[in-house]
Write a protein that holds these residues in place. Structure first.
Motif, PDB file in Angstrom:
ATOM      1  N   ASN A  16       5.893  -0.502  -1.809  1.00  0.00           N
ATOM      2  CA  ASN A  16       5.336  -0.938  -3.094  1.00  0.00           C
ATOM      3  C   ASN A  16       4.637  -2.304  -2.982  1.00  0.00           C
ATOM      4  O   ASN A  16       4.329  -2.925  -3.988  1.00  0.00           O
ATOM      5  CB  ASN A  16       6.414  -0.947  -4.175  1.00  0.00           C
ATOM      6  CG  ASN A  16       7.482  -1.999  -3.929  1.00  0.00           C
ATOM      7  OD1 ASN A  16       7.643  -2.486  -2.815  1.00  0.00           O
ATOM      8  ND2 ASN A  16       8.220  -2.339  -4.970  1.00  0.00           N
ATOM      9  N   THR A  17       4.394  -2.767  -1.742  1.00  0.00           N
ATOM     10  CA  THR A  17       3.721  -4.047  -1.515  1.00  0.00           C
ATOM     11  C   THR A  17       2.299  -3.797  -1.035  1.00  0.00           C
ATOM     12  O   THR A  17       2.059  -2.976  -0.165  1.00  0.00           O
ATOM     13  CB  THR A  17       4.484  -4.887  -0.472  1.00  0.00           C
ATOM     14  OG1 THR A  17       5.834  -5.048  -0.905  1.00  0.00           O
ATOM     15  CG2 THR A  17       3.849  -6.251  -0.303  1.00  0.00           C
ATOM     16  N   THR A  18       1.355  -4.533  -1.638  1.00  0.00           N
ATOM     17  CA  THR A  18      -0.053  -4.432  -1.272  1.00  0.00           C
ATOM     18  C   THR A  18      -0.522  -5.778  -0.730  1.00  0.00           C
ATOM     19  O   THR A  18      -0.264  -6.820  -1.342  1.00  0.00           O
ATOM     20  CB  THR A  18      -0.912  -4.037  -2.484  1.00  0.00           C
ATOM     21  OG1 THR A  18      -0.440  -2.787  -2.990  1.00  0.00           O
ATOM     22  CG2 THR A  18      -2.388  -3.908  -2.119  1.00  0.00           C
ATOM     23  N   TYR A  19      -1.215  -5.741   0.400  1.00  0.00           N
ATOM     24  CA  TYR A  19      -1.803  -6.931   1.011  1.00  0.00           C
ATOM     25  C   TYR A  19      -3.320  -6.797   0.897  1.00  0.00           C
ATOM     26  O   TYR A  19      -3.902  -5.866   1.437  1.00  0.00           O
ATOM     27  CB  TYR A  19      -1.414  -7.052   2.482  1.00  0.00           C
ATOM     28  CG  TYR A  19       0.071  -7.131   2.705  1.00  0.00           C
ATOM     29  CD1 TYR A  19       0.727  -8.360   2.704  1.00  0.00           C
ATOM     30  CD2 TYR A  19       0.821  -5.981   2.903  1.00  0.00           C
ATOM     31  CE1 TYR A  19       2.098  -8.422   2.895  1.00  0.00           C
ATOM     32  CE2 TYR A  19       2.186  -6.041   3.100  1.00  0.00           C
ATOM     33  CZ  TYR A  19       2.821  -7.265   3.098  1.00  0.00           C
ATOM     34  OH  TYR A  19       4.177  -7.331   3.285  1.00  0.00           O
ATOM     35  N   THR A  20      -3.938  -7.725   0.172  1.00  0.00           N
ATOM     36  CA  THR A  20      -5.386  -7.724   0.012  1.00  0.00           C
ATOM     37  C   THR A  20      -5.943  -8.930   0.748  1.00  0.00           C
ATOM     38  O   THR A  20      -5.576 -10.065   0.456  1.00  0.00           O
ATOM     39  CB  THR A  20      -5.774  -7.785  -1.477  1.00  0.00           C
ATOM     40  OG1 THR A  20      -5.165  -6.693  -2.154  1.00  0.00           O
ATOM     41  CG2 THR A  20      -7.287  -7.720  -1.652  1.00  0.00           C
ATOM     42  N   GLN A  60      -5.534 -14.151   1.507  1.00  0.00           N
ATOM     43  CA  GLN A  60      -4.649 -12.985   1.497  1.00  0.00           C
ATOM     44  C   GLN A  60      -3.732 -13.091   0.287  1.00  0.00           C
ATOM     45  O   GLN A  60      -3.117 -14.128   0.057  1.00  0.00           O
ATOM     46  CB  GLN A  60      -3.792 -12.913   2.749  1.00  0.00           C
ATOM     47  CG  GLN A  60      -2.811 -11.744   2.689  1.00  0.00           C
ATOM     48  CD  GLN A  60      -1.878 -11.699   3.885  1.00  0.00           C
ATOM     49  OE1 GLN A  60      -2.333 -11.712   5.010  1.00  0.00           O
ATOM     50  NE2 GLN A  60      -0.590 -11.651   3.617  1.00  0.00           N
ATOM     51  N   ILE A  85      -7.498  -3.804   2.514  1.00  0.00           N
ATOM     52  CA  ILE A  85      -6.303  -3.602   1.681  1.00  0.00           C
ATOM     53  C   ILE A  85      -5.334  -2.732   2.457  1.00  0.00           C
ATOM     54  O   ILE A  85      -5.704  -1.652   2.935  1.00  0.00           O
ATOM     55  CB  ILE A  85      -6.661  -2.947   0.333  1.00  0.00           C
ATOM     56  CG1 ILE A  85      -7.617  -3.853  -0.454  1.00  0.00           C
ATOM     57  CG2 ILE A  85      -5.401  -2.648  -0.466  1.00  0.00           C
ATOM     58  CD1 ILE A  85      -8.169  -3.236  -1.716  1.00  0.00           C
ATOM     59  N   LYS A  86      -4.107  -3.219   2.609  1.00  0.00           N
ATOM     60  CA  LYS A  86      -3.050  -2.464   3.279  1.00  0.00           C
ATOM     61  C   LYS A  86      -1.880  -2.331   2.321  1.00  0.00           C
ATOM     62  O   LYS A  86      -1.523  -3.274   1.619  1.00  0.00           O
ATOM     63  CB  LYS A  86      -2.603  -3.174   4.548  1.00  0.00           C
ATOM     64  CG  LYS A  86      -3.694  -3.273   5.604  1.00  0.00           C
ATOM     65  CD  LYS A  86      -3.132  -3.457   6.972  1.00  0.00           C
ATOM     66  CE  LYS A  86      -4.146  -3.604   8.049  1.00  0.00           C
ATOM     67  NZ  LYS A  86      -5.274  -2.785   8.084  1.00  0.00           N
ATOM     68  N   VAL A  87      -1.287  -1.141   2.285  1.00  0.00           N
ATOM     69  CA  VAL A  87      -0.146  -0.878   1.410  1.00  0.00           C
ATOM     70  C   VAL A  87       1.044  -0.517   2.282  1.00  0.00           C
ATOM     71  O   VAL A  87       0.944   0.326   3.179  1.00  0.00           O
ATOM     72  CB  VAL A  87      -0.447   0.266   0.418  1.00  0.00           C
ATOM     73  CG1 VAL A  87       0.762   0.568  -0.450  1.00  0.00           C
ATOM     74  CG2 VAL A  87      -1.661  -0.089  -0.433  1.00  0.00           C
ATOM     75  N   GLU A 143      -0.514 -11.150  -1.551  1.00  0.00           N
ATOM     76  CA  GLU A 143       0.547 -10.157  -1.419  1.00  0.00           C
ATOM     77  C   GLU A 143       1.103  -9.868  -2.813  1.00  0.00           C
ATOM     78  O   GLU A 143       1.554 -10.781  -3.502  1.00  0.00           O
ATOM     79  CB  GLU A 143       1.659 -10.699  -0.522  1.00  0.00           C
ATOM     80  CG  GLU A 143       2.830  -9.783  -0.344  1.00  0.00           C
ATOM     81  CD  GLU A 143       3.943 -10.428   0.479  1.00  0.00           C
ATOM     82  OE1 GLU A 143       4.927  -9.725   0.742  1.00  0.00           O
ATOM     83  OE2 GLU A 143       3.847 -11.624   0.834  1.00  0.00           O
ATOM     84  N   THR A 144       0.990  -8.599  -3.242  1.00  0.00           N
ATOM     85  CA  THR A 144       1.505  -8.218  -4.557  1.00  0.00           C
ATOM     86  C   THR A 144       2.508  -7.089  -4.388  1.00  0.00           C
ATOM     87  O   THR A 144       2.469  -6.329  -3.422  1.00  0.00           O
ATOM     88  CB  THR A 144       0.373  -7.751  -5.491  1.00  0.00           C
ATOM     89  OG1 THR A 144      -0.307  -6.646  -4.899  1.00  0.00           O
ATOM     90  CG2 THR A 144      -0.625  -8.862  -5.777  1.00  0.00           C
ATOM     91  N   ASN A 146       1.778  -5.521 -11.590  1.00  0.00           N
ATOM     92  CA  ASN A 146       1.923  -6.085 -10.251  1.00  0.00           C
ATOM     93  C   ASN A 146       2.326  -7.538 -10.358  1.00  0.00           C
ATOM     94  O   ASN A 146       1.870  -8.255 -11.248  1.00  0.00           O
ATOM     95  CB  ASN A 146       0.609  -5.989  -9.470  1.00  0.00           C
ATOM     96  CG  ASN A 146       0.280  -4.565  -9.092  1.00  0.00           C
ATOM     97  OD1 ASN A 146       1.168  -3.783  -8.794  1.00  0.00           O
ATOM     98  ND2 ASN A 146      -1.003  -4.244  -9.104  1.00  0.00           N
TER      99      ASN A 146
END
Length: 179
Positions: free
Chosen positions: A165-169, A48, A160-162, A50-51, A60
């Motif tokens: 402004n944070t994205t979890y891949t 995982q 991918i969840k947003v 987190e960006t 990012n």
């Protein structure tokens, strides 16, 4: 830690590393009858990342990377039945490495015992398998079938969840070896 366990157990994902070379085997036609069987799990990896987007939106920044690598598989029986049901019983150890941006790695491990069952559906057009658990926590959601031969099945998942402004891949994969 519990969040990663939840992710690992419910939506196992990652890039897959396998020791064997399955490329010499003839791929099978994907069907419930052909996938039916009892499998050992030989590899399970999840990552995982987190960006967060910069205020300008031009770049990012990686905030945290969490990697889970399962090993020490304790006689796991993962059974796929031709009627579209599955069971998974056994245990394994997962080594979790969390690396915060600019920080030192934090390493932990945990023993996971599974006793789960549910249903699955194959999509032969998209080459996917979707797991729907009814009891226990092990596997859930749609996975791409990367390899399907007489002896091995490799499945992978990316989610991918947003949030703002944070994205979890989240990426994961599991390698199954037919018993």
């Amino acid at each position: 830690m519990k969040f990663l366990k939840f992710i690992l157990v419910l939506s196992i994902s990652i890039s897959m590393y396998s020791c064997g070379d399955d490329s010499n085997e003839t791929p099978l036609v994907l069907s419930n009858a052909n996938i039916e069987g009892t499998y050992d799990i030989t590899s399970m990896i999840v990552e995982q990342v987190e960006t967060v987007a910069s205020s300008s939106g031009n770049s990012n920044l990686i905030l945290t990377t969490i990697t889970g690598v399962a090993d020490s598989f304790d006689d796991i029986n993962f059974t796929l039945n031709a009627n579209g049901t599955y069971t998974a019983v056994g245990g394994y150890r997962v080594v979790i490495t969390e690396v915060p941006n600019g920080g030192s790695p934090i390493i932990d491990n945990e023993i996971i015992i599974i006793n789960a069952s549910g249903s699955y559906q194959l999509n032969t057009t998209k080459n996917t398998i979707t797991f729907n658990p009814t009891s226990g926590e092990f596997i859930e959601g749609a996975f791409t079938i990367d390899t399907f031969t007489q002896t091995a099945v490799i499945i992978s998942q990316e989610d991918i969840k947003v949030a703002g402004n944070t994205t979890y891949t989240l990426k994961g994969s599991i390698r199954l070896l037919r018993k």
